[in-house]
Scaffold this active site. Sequence first.
Site, mmCIF file in Angstrom:
data_model
loop_
_atom_site.group_PDB
_atom_site.id
_atom_site.type_symbol
_atom_site.label_atom_id
_atom_site.label_comp_id
_atom_site.label_asym_id
_atom_site.label_seq_id
_atom_site.Cartn_x
_atom_site.Cartn_y
_atom_site.Cartn_z
ATOM 1 N N GLY A 78 0.823 -1.222 0.000
ATOM 2 C CA GLY A 78 0.000 0.000 0.000
ATOM 3 C C GLY A 78 0.854 1.267 0.000
ATOM 4 O O GLY A 78 0.605 2.204 -0.768
ATOM 5 N N CYS A 80 1.206 0.617 13.216
ATOM 6 C CA CYS A 80 -0.241 0.819 13.355
ATOM 7 C C CYS A 80 -0.709 0.362 14.734
ATOM 8 O O CYS A 80 -1.788 -0.198 14.885
ATOM 9 C CB CYS A 80 -1.005 0.145 12.229
ATOM 10 S SG CYS A 80 -0.633 -1.592 12.052
HETATM 11 N N1 SAM Z 1 4.216 -1.249 4.288
HETATM 12 C C1 SAM Z 1 3.177 -2.227 4.088
HETATM 13 C C2 SAM Z 1 2.006 -1.571 3.385
HETATM 14 O O1 SAM Z 1 1.827 -0.355 3.496
HETATM 15 O O2 SAM Z 1 1.266 -2.275 2.685
HETATM 16 C C3 SAM Z 1 2.777 -2.902 5.397
HETATM 17 C C4 SAM Z 1 3.941 -3.494 6.143
HETATM 18 S S1 SAM Z 1 3.500 -4.447 7.545
HETATM 19 C C5 SAM Z 1 3.094 -3.255 8.717
HETATM 20 C C6 SAM Z 1 5.067 -5.017 8.074
HETATM 21 C C7 SAM Z 1 5.698 -6.052 7.177
HETATM 22 O O3 SAM Z 1 7.020 -6.341 7.641
HETATM 23 C C8 SAM Z 1 4.975 -7.403 7.149
HETATM 24 O O4 SAM Z 1 4.592 -7.687 5.849
HETATM 25 C C9 SAM Z 1 6.014 -8.395 7.656
HETATM 26 O O5 SAM Z 1 5.946 -9.648 7.012
HETATM 27 C C10 SAM Z 1 7.308 -7.676 7.321
HETATM 28 N N2 SAM Z 1 8.488 -8.101 8.117
HETATM 29 C C11 SAM Z 1 8.525 -8.732 9.311
HETATM 30 N N3 SAM Z 1 9.784 -8.939 9.688
HETATM 31 C C12 SAM Z 1 10.579 -8.409 8.725
HETATM 32 C C13 SAM Z 1 11.985 -8.321 8.534
HETATM 33 N N4 SAM Z 1 12.846 -8.810 9.423
HETATM 34 N N5 SAM Z 1 12.445 -7.720 7.416
HETATM 35 C C14 SAM Z 1 11.579 -7.216 6.499
HETATM 36 N N6 SAM Z 1 10.249 -7.280 6.616
HETATM 37 C C15 SAM Z 1 9.749 -7.872 7.714
#
Ligand code: SAM
Length: 332
Positions: A142, A263
């Site tokens: 997004g 969030c």
């Molecule tokens: N930015 C996205 C959007 O606006 O659609 C939402 C991101 S969501 C809050 C956080 C994301 O970080 C998740 O998809 C999760 O799988 C990923 N994540 C978790 N640990 C991570 C890591 N060590 N490195 C990179 N991404 C990671």
Amino acid sequence: EQVENKTKGKLQKQICQVVLDHFEKQYTAELGDKWTSVRDVLTCPSCWQYAILLNKFSQSAELENTLCVEGYHPAFQGTLPYLPRSLKCYISRTPRRFPAQKHQTGKLKEYYLLNAASVLPVLALEVKDGEDVLDLCAAPGGKSITILQCAYPGQFHCNEYDDLRSRWLKQTMESFIPDPLVNLITVSKLDGRQIGDFKPELYDKVLVDAPCSNDRSWLFSSDTQQAKFRLVQRKELSSLQFQLLRSAIKALRPGGSLVYSTCTLSKAENSDVINLILKSCTNVMPVDISEMAKAVSQEFTFLSDTQQHELLVLPEKGKAWGPMYVAKLKKI
Ligand code: SAM
């Protein structure tokens, strides 16, 4: 215990009591009276609102007319001196339902449904044409597509560690961004904590939209055991967030800046993490985002006693956006 009810043929979301009890304790201590009104929105899915982000790569005057007829109006317009004109995001004052678009091969989507507060980290990042940008935790994409509504970065690197979510991210990009632009975007599946070492001082802007306790969705967990487990694991999130931020700082060029967002309302995952970074990394300084917060204050309700480099969107009836924490830092 959570049970899914069937009312009038529709599946109704049920609140997960263990999560609500946990939040009740923590957020009453952290937010005082304000928690009551936030809780009333978070626990009432029929009060939730969705913003409609238009895709500049698949413009439709007909869609904009329909939105106006249905009671939507453009958000953020004319309020920010640096607001990119190409960013069009429609909201309505009352909760309305607008259908999500399905993925169709060979056809770009015209819009993306999102929480309007999700636009704020992107606005705070202030990406300019030609800048090299890293979206460290990007799925489902997004904010990546919001960045592309605002500017044409030089290098655009979107990263997502989780395999399935990374495929979802790729699909989002393909649904919204045309050839040949989409082929210029790098999508990687790395652990964000290591990118700083792989790509030191390579980016002008980094977005760290961190994994966090997603207050809104956790409240409706359908599996109580899993919810209890998450609440125990929750304590470890701040350490992961801290490491992602340290990696982001390494990946930034001197003079570059990063935006951190979550969030959740949780102080441990928001200002505590940023304060620890500011204390332990001597090469970063806070950036004032209070002007931006002021410029969009008609559409959002913010927690009032935050510092100038941060904001916390509190959901309120009629402005049911957030929770969303945003902080901005600059590498010296
Ligand atoms: N930015 C996205 C959007 O606006 O659609 C939402 C991101 S969501 C809050 C956080 C994301 O970080 C998740 O998809 C999760 O799988 C990923 N994540 C978790 N640990 C991570 C890591 N060590 N490195 C990179 N991404 C990671």
